[in-house]
Enzyme design. Structure first.
Site, PDB file in Angstrom:
ATOM      1  N   GLY A  14       0.821  -1.205   0.000  1.00 40.87           N
ATOM      2  CA  GLY A  14       0.000   0.000   0.000  1.00 40.87           C
ATOM      3  C   GLY A  14       0.855   1.255   0.000  1.00 40.87           C
ATOM      4  O   GLY A  14       1.849   1.332   0.713  1.00 40.87           O
ATOM      5  N   ASN A 109       6.366  -6.061   6.032  1.00 43.85           N
ATOM      6  CA  ASN A 109       6.808  -7.415   6.369  1.00 43.85           C
ATOM      7  C   ASN A 109       6.972  -8.295   5.136  1.00 43.85           C
ATOM      8  O   ASN A 109       7.975  -8.989   4.985  1.00 43.85           O
ATOM      9  CB  ASN A 109       5.756  -8.173   7.205  1.00 43.85           C
ATOM     10  CG  ASN A 109       5.341  -7.442   8.434  1.00 43.85           C
ATOM     11  OD1 ASN A 109       5.083  -6.258   8.386  1.00 43.85           O
ATOM     12  ND2 ASN A 109       5.285  -8.162   9.546  1.00 43.85           N
ATOM     13  N   ASP A 139       0.714   1.468   8.744  1.00 43.63           N
ATOM     14  CA  ASP A 139       0.227   0.730   9.919  1.00 43.63           C
ATOM     15  C   ASP A 139       1.187   0.787  11.113  1.00 43.63           C
ATOM     16  O   ASP A 139       0.789   0.476  12.233  1.00 43.63           O
ATOM     17  CB  ASP A 139      -0.016  -0.736   9.546  1.00 43.63           C
ATOM     18  CG  ASP A 139      -1.302  -0.919   8.754  1.00 43.63           C
ATOM     19  OD1 ASP A 139      -2.147  -0.010   8.797  1.00 43.63           O
ATOM     20  OD2 ASP A 139      -1.456  -1.965   8.105  1.00 43.63           O
ATOM     21  N   MET A 184      -7.737   3.496   9.124  1.00 39.82           N
ATOM     22  CA  MET A 184      -7.097   2.257   8.677  1.00 39.82           C
ATOM     23  C   MET A 184      -6.431   1.550   9.858  1.00 39.82           C
ATOM     24  O   MET A 184      -6.297   2.124  10.947  1.00 39.82           O
ATOM     25  CB  MET A 184      -6.044   2.579   7.624  1.00 39.82           C
ATOM     26  CG  MET A 184      -6.632   2.920   6.271  1.00 39.82           C
ATOM     27  SD  MET A 184      -5.300   3.143   5.058  1.00 39.82           S
ATOM     28  CE  MET A 184      -6.197   2.796   3.550  1.00 39.82           C
ATOM     29  N   GLY A 185      -5.962   0.347   9.606  1.00 44.21           N
ATOM     30  CA  GLY A 185      -5.268  -0.449  10.621  1.00 44.21           C
ATOM     31  C   GLY A 185      -5.877  -1.846  10.674  1.00 44.21           C
ATOM     32  O   GLY A 185      -6.841  -2.070  11.385  1.00 44.21           O
ATOM     33  N   GLU A 241     -10.496   0.132  11.693  1.00 44.82           N
ATOM     34  CA  GLU A 241     -11.226  -0.770  10.792  1.00 44.82           C
ATOM     35  C   GLU A 241     -11.042  -2.233  11.182  1.00 44.82           C
ATOM     36  O   GLU A 241     -11.880  -3.068  10.884  1.00 44.82           O
ATOM     37  CB  GLU A 241     -10.763  -0.591   9.340  1.00 44.82           C
ATOM     38  CG  GLU A 241      -9.282  -0.889   9.137  1.00 44.82           C
ATOM     39  CD  GLU A 241      -8.832  -0.883   7.669  1.00 44.82           C
ATOM     40  OE1 GLU A 241      -9.672  -0.727   6.768  1.00 44.82           O
ATOM     41  OE2 GLU A 241      -7.622  -1.031   7.439  1.00 44.82           O
ATOM     42  N   ARG A 297      -3.817   8.170   3.712  1.00 46.24           N
ATOM     43  CA  ARG A 297      -2.414   7.830   3.460  1.00 46.24           C
ATOM     44  C   ARG A 297      -1.854   8.545   2.237  1.00 46.24           C
ATOM     45  O   ARG A 297      -0.690   8.341   1.881  1.00 46.24           O
ATOM     46  CB  ARG A 297      -2.249   6.314   3.307  1.00 46.24           C
ATOM     47  CG  ARG A 297      -2.807   5.740   2.011  1.00 46.24           C
ATOM     48  CD  ARG A 297      -2.666   4.210   1.969  1.00 46.24           C
ATOM     49  NE  ARG A 297      -3.123   3.704   0.684  1.00 46.24           N
ATOM     50  CZ  ARG A 297      -3.411   2.422   0.437  1.00 46.24           C
ATOM     51  NH1 ARG A 297      -3.306   1.527   1.397  1.00 46.24           N
ATOM     52  NH2 ARG A 297      -3.806   2.039  -0.755  1.00 46.24           N
TER      53      ARG A 297
END
Lengths: 403, 403
Positions: A14, A109, A139, A184-185, A241, A297
């Site tokens: 993202g 990651n 995040d 977000m998250g 979210e 973002r």
């Protein structure tokens, strides 16, 4: 130790408001090292690499490169792609064909995992190259780094947006009493927590903050909302979210309607609207939901200057580290002082980064699970690059009634 | 002609990013006229007035007043309240009790109606007072004025947000191919149309724009989306929350779930998610929805400087007009030149304003009903106070393939 050849940089996952600042840092630094001959960009990350879709970054003008730092999203294009063994073999073939000796991959990651595996395969195949991960994620859930480039800006956007949206709710408190502000998250609540930076004094919104690190209990939530609403100044609630129930299941799952017959009557998801509905039904109170989605973002004017500078720094440090002989590591951010805020860089093994996820720790969440602690504010405040602007607060000295 | 007494100002309806700038203009100007003794604010508009809830604006510090122009939302508090005959009588009683001779009410159509009726009742009752409407609405749908204070800032926010969100979609075009960008606008598409100001060159998002002035036909919509998606660079679609079908019915109605049994399975509304669903089912393409909700009208850093200045100007002009003898009118904005942009003020009868709604005219909408025309851009561009910032566009000179 000196390794000569071409370098390749790619963007993954993202977008953020500052991932292009990291690209800026890579390009600027790479130009300064004789070891690096051609400098290529991977168009749409590993997806482009599989198709041998590379572009020549030395062909870009200085003006374009300088603008990268203020350009949100991902200028090279991005992707989300899990690679199989054949894909990795193909990547290595592309690297060999183009004499790629330096690979910089900017992501989270999964990208660290990809980068690590590319490095392993190169080593096993006897292709000498250095692979470096550059951290990126709104995040903020990567391990081994104080925070992630991209987080400071999404935090700044949400602090600013909640400040305005909160004032809006307070102004309309007798009409639209409750505001659900969804951020977000997916698995971690760092972004939602940052809405607390909207507060300039006690009582300021957000009044309640719910993170996925605490299981969401509707009854407790409704009791919290009622208590705040009863104060009469509106109730502004930041929710993530990724909120989950006691069994770890998402509160609301997006379901696609099946077929066109459902036109107008589809079963639709949306945490914000679900909570609006819950509050209406259980408390009889009108609520509204804001969900800025990808705006949070990618909103250029809300870039945190600290975030931009650090994103550029990790890009530049990745090149320095690689030219200096490092490989199979991700550049990390290391906070050396909080007053004044100072941050330098370090490194962490890519394999370790790939397998770690960092939720918001307990000491950053209050006992009731509906707010953050002062320790979180200490941590996050410097990252947004300056406080939210002061606002006019009328004292409203009341005029004596005559009727 | 000179009328001495106290003045009262109130804010009404949905907040904007600049309604407090109009308050600033009223206060600053009122201080300069000996005719105006005390200067009161109505707490939460007519709702506060009914409860005789007034505050003393002369008691505020100069610093607080100066900050009003940069403070979004409604600092006095707002309301949405339709008044009955008894309410109007009560208002007049409050005005008499507090020697209110000047009433300034800042809002849209409904507020103009309220202000007009207050003025009528005062006249019939022999209470000499002057009532002036100050325009405000993000929807930009008031008649008799070139545009409405509040619109320029919501337009600026949406142009900036769409620019970023559009770059985000283009970067992820092979993953999340379509973006639904939902804006406010219950009956008129002015806000949605303003997303076109995000474009700096041909092909820039938004690729499609749907306004409530054109009936929404799913089949045509899907054909449009498919055509844009096939270009391979993603598809960014601006839609207005007020979209209607051929019969004039809203595309999606928000329905509250009944009872708690529906926890997690509520029938929920949301135009953005409805369209995401439609595209998934009919075209098999992944889409995402952004809905900034009240953020778009309350985001301080996206204030248009032109909008701030004009909002302050109409506040000041309201006071000047009233002191000069005018009543029962709303201050209007009159564009006198577009290159360079220049705007002055006029007046229009409150009663006429109350009964007029101004949709986006035909000449501002393209023949296919999925975009705006250059004439609209000419109209709207000056209002946002400067273009969206330039962004880096990599030329991406491709490297010759070797495999």
């Amino acid at each position: 130790m000196s390794l000569k050849g071409n370098a390749l940089v790619g963007q993954s996952g993202g977008p953020t408001a500052v991932i292009n600042a990291s690209l800026h840092g890579v390009i600027e630094q790479a130009m300064q090292h004789a070891e690096i001959a051609d400098l290529y960009g991977a168009v749409r990350g590993v997806q482009g690499l599989l198709g041998e879709d590379l572009c020549d970054l030395r062909a870009e003008t200085a003006e374009t490169i300088a603008r990268l730092s203020s350009t949100p999203a991902a200028a090279l294009g991005s992707c989300r792609r899990k690679l199989n063994d054949a894909d990795y073999a193909r990547l290595l073939a592309v690297f060999r064909a183009h004499d790629i000796r330096y690979f910089f991959y900017n992501g989270g990651n999964d990208s660290a995992d990809t980068t690590h595996k590319v490095g392993q395969l190169a080593k096993e195949s006897g292709w000498e190259m250095r692979v470096i991960g550059i951290p990126k994620t709104v995040d903020n859930d990567l391990g081994f780094t104080d925070h992630c480039p991209g987080y400071g800006s999404v935090a700044r956007f949400n602090a600013l947006a909640l400040q305005g949206s909160g004032l809006d709710t307070q102004a309309m408190a007798t009409v639209d009493t409750v505001k659900i502000f969804e951020t977000m998250g997916r698995n971690a609540g760092w972004i939602t927590a940052a809405t607390a930076l909207a507060r300039a004094q006690a009582g300021d919104p957000p009044h309640l903050i719910y993170l996925p690190e605490c299981s969401f209990a509707p009854a407790r939530f409704l009791a919290d909302v009622k208590r705040v609403v009863d104060r009469g100044q509106g109730c502004v609630i930041a929710v993530c979210e990724g909120l989950r129930d006691a069994e770890g299941k998402p509160i609301v799952t997006f379901k696609h309607a099946v077929g066109t017959d459902s036109f107008g009557h589809a079963q639709l998801g949306g945490l914000g609207e679900f909570l609006v509905d819950l509050i209406a039904n259980e408390l009889g109170i009108k609520a509204r939901a804001d969900k800025s989605g990808t705006i949070q973002r990618s909103f250029g004017p809300a870039q945190s200057p600290v975030d931009v500078a650090e994103a550029k720094m990790v890009g530049a440090e990745a090149v320095k580290a690689a030219v200096g002989g490092a490989s199979d590591v991700m550049i990390t951010l290391v906070r050396t002082s909080n007053h004044p805020y100072q941050c330098t860089t370090g490194t962490a093994p890519l394999e370790a980064v790939a397998n770690a996820e960092r939720p918001v720790p307990e000491e950053f969440i209050n006992a009731d699970g509906n707010d953050v602690t002062p320790a979180f504010l200490e941590y996050a405040r410097p990252l947004i690059g300056g406080p939210v602007p002061p606002v006019a607060r009328l004292t409203m000295v009341r005029v004596t009634k005559k009727l």
